[in-house]
Motif scaffolding. Structure first.
Motif, PDB file in Angstrom:
ATOM      1  N   ILE A   1      -2.656   5.125  -5.025  1.00  0.00           N
ATOM      2  CA  ILE A   1      -3.574   4.902  -3.741  1.00  0.00           C
ATOM      3  C   ILE A   1      -3.399   6.363  -3.204  1.00  0.00           C
ATOM      4  CG2 ILE A   1      -4.186   4.062  -1.409  1.00  0.00           C
ATOM      5  CD1 ILE A   1      -2.752   1.343  -2.475  1.00  0.00           C
ATOM      6  N   ASP A   2      -4.437   6.950  -2.623  1.00  0.00           N
ATOM      7  CA  ASP A   2      -4.360   8.398  -2.123  1.00  0.00           C
ATOM      8  C   ASP A   2      -3.729   8.061  -1.066  1.00  0.00           C
ATOM      9  OD1 ASP A   2      -4.954  10.808  -0.641  1.00  0.00           O
ATOM     10  OD2 ASP A   2      -7.067  10.286  -0.360  1.00  0.00           O
TER      11      ASP A   2
ATOM     12  N   ILE B   1       0.829  -1.063  -0.079  1.00  0.00           N
ATOM     13  CA  ILE B   1      -0.179   0.041   0.154  1.00  0.00           C
ATOM     14  C   ILE B   1       0.939   1.267   0.009  1.00  0.00           C
ATOM     15  CG2 ILE B   1      -1.556   1.244   1.527  1.00  0.00           C
ATOM     16  CD1 ILE B   1      -2.893  -1.336   2.458  1.00  0.00           C
ATOM     17  N   ALA B   2       1.747   1.434   0.815  1.00  0.00           N
ATOM     18  CA  ALA B   2       2.939   2.546   0.857  1.00  0.00           C
ATOM     19  C   ALA B   2       3.458   2.618  -0.404  1.00  0.00           C
ATOM     20  CB  ALA B   2       3.751   2.178   2.053  1.00  0.00           C
TER      21      ALA B   2
ATOM     22  N   VAL C   1      -7.222  -7.028   5.403  1.00  0.00           N
ATOM     23  CA  VAL C   1      -7.225  -8.278   6.361  1.00  0.00           C
ATOM     24  C   VAL C   1      -8.423  -8.627   7.027  1.00  0.00           C
ATOM     25  CG1 VAL C   1      -6.392  -9.480   8.455  1.00  0.00           C
ATOM     26  CG2 VAL C   1      -4.708  -8.214   6.943  1.00  0.00           C
ATOM     27  N   ALA C   2      -9.311  -7.763   7.443  1.00  0.00           N
ATOM     28  CA  ALA C   2     -10.579  -7.681   8.063  1.00  0.00           C
ATOM     29  C   ALA C   2     -11.687  -8.060   6.894  1.00  0.00           C
ATOM     30  CB  ALA C   2     -11.174  -6.662   8.733  1.00  0.00           C
ATOM     31  N   THR C   3     -11.487  -7.717   5.766  1.00  0.00           N
ATOM     32  CA  THR C   3     -12.221  -7.775   4.609  1.00  0.00           C
ATOM     33  C   THR C   3     -12.231  -9.302   4.103  1.00  0.00           C
ATOM     34  OG1 THR C   3     -12.475  -5.537   3.845  1.00  0.00           O
ATOM     35  CG2 THR C   3     -13.125  -6.955   2.434  1.00  0.00           C
ATOM     36  N   VAL C   4     -10.895  -9.634   4.132  1.00  0.00           N
ATOM     37  CA  VAL C   4     -10.643 -10.979   3.460  1.00  0.00           C
ATOM     38  C   VAL C   4     -11.141 -12.034   4.577  1.00  0.00           C
ATOM     39  CG1 VAL C   4      -9.016 -12.679   3.181  1.00  0.00           C
ATOM     40  CG2 VAL C   4      -8.634 -10.649   2.022  1.00  0.00           C
TER      41      VAL C   4
ATOM     42  N   ALA D   1      -1.861   3.927   5.522  1.00  0.00           N
ATOM     43  CA  ALA D   1      -1.516   2.613   5.228  1.00  0.00           C
ATOM     44  C   ALA D   1      -1.593   1.395   6.128  1.00  0.00           C
ATOM     45  CB  ALA D   1      -0.111   2.426   4.491  1.00  0.00           C
ATOM     46  N   ALA D   2      -1.642   1.607   7.300  1.00  0.00           N
ATOM     47  CA  ALA D   2      -1.667   0.655   8.272  1.00  0.00           C
ATOM     48  C   ALA D   2      -3.305   0.300   8.275  1.00  0.00           C
ATOM     49  CB  ALA D   2      -1.227   0.903   9.567  1.00  0.00           C
ATOM     50  N   ALA D   3      -3.951   1.533   8.541  1.00  0.00           N
ATOM     51  CA  ALA D   3      -5.435   1.116   8.564  1.00  0.00           C
ATOM     52  C   ALA D   3      -5.837   0.474   7.379  1.00  0.00           C
ATOM     53  CB  ALA D   3      -6.106   2.621   8.722  1.00  0.00           C
ATOM     54  N   LEU D   4      -5.514   0.765   6.160  1.00  0.00           N
ATOM     55  CA  LEU D   4      -5.916  -0.029   4.923  1.00  0.00           C
ATOM     56  C   LEU D   4      -5.601  -1.241   4.810  1.00  0.00           C
ATOM     57  CD1 LEU D   4      -5.311   2.719   1.940  1.00  0.00           C
ATOM     58  CD2 LEU D   4      -7.372   2.055   2.838  1.00  0.00           C
TER      59      LEU D   4
END
Length: 191
Positions: free
Chosen positions: A147-148, A138-139, A161-164, A153-156
């Protein structure tokens, strides 16, 4: 003198992995492990000492396969980062029909981690590996303008992980592929 083993321990671990993935640790009996592996009870206990040791090896094998696959996708620098992230989410939504539904890591997190600190630590270590790889990708995507850069990056990474994990739970709960793909697409829209 001990008799030599006449079976492939790796295949036995993978067969046990599928059994635990299907029914969970508590839901998988020793008899079911015998049937899954093709081994007798004494062979299982002579080789693995306990159901728990076999489970530990099966979980480690699962994480080795799945986490290595995820990291391989994320580190594929020949593809844009957003495409790599889409592949991670799409892979979760399009699980292999030859595999049990859901995710052995997610199942173990729910079933065992709250009452087993050793399992919780193993699962946490694996999660940190996945998060580190996601955060790095992400970084990279932020630096490349994909990516904005104003996002965290850590939250994304945690979000992915939560979505998967959510997709895997939904699959185990009976969600169809179209629903799982829609969840993956919606997640990509948030990244």
């Amino acid at each position: 003198m001990a008799r030599p083993r006449k079976f492939d321990e790796g295949r036995a671990v993978e067969a046990a992995m599928l059994a635990f993935w299907t029914s969970g640790y508590d839901g998988t009996s020793t008899q079911e492990l015998c049937e899954a592996t093709g081994l007798g009870r004494s062979s299982i206990y002579n080789t693995f000492a306990s159901k728990r040791e076999l489970f530990d090896k099966a979980l480690a094998r699962y994480m080795e396969i799945k986490t290595a696959g995820l990291i391989e996708v994320l580190e594929d620098t020949g593809r844009p980062v957003r495409e790599r992230l889409r592949t991670v989410l799409d892979n979760a939504a399009a699980a292999d029909d030859r595999e049990p539904l859901g995710c052995l890591v997610v199942n173990s997190m729910v079933e065992l981690a709250p009452r087993d600190p050793a399992i919780a630590e193993v699962l946490d270590r694996d999660k940190r590996r996945r998060l580190d790889a996601l955060k790095a990708a992400i970084a990279t995507g932020m630096a490349a303008g994909e990516i904005d850069a104003g996002k965290d990056a850590a939250a994304l990474a945690e979000f992915v992980v939560a979505t998967v994990g959510g997709i895997r739970v939904a699959a185990r709960g009976g969600a169809d592929r179209a629903t799982l793909r829609a969840v993956a697409a919606t997640a990509m829209g948030a990244i």
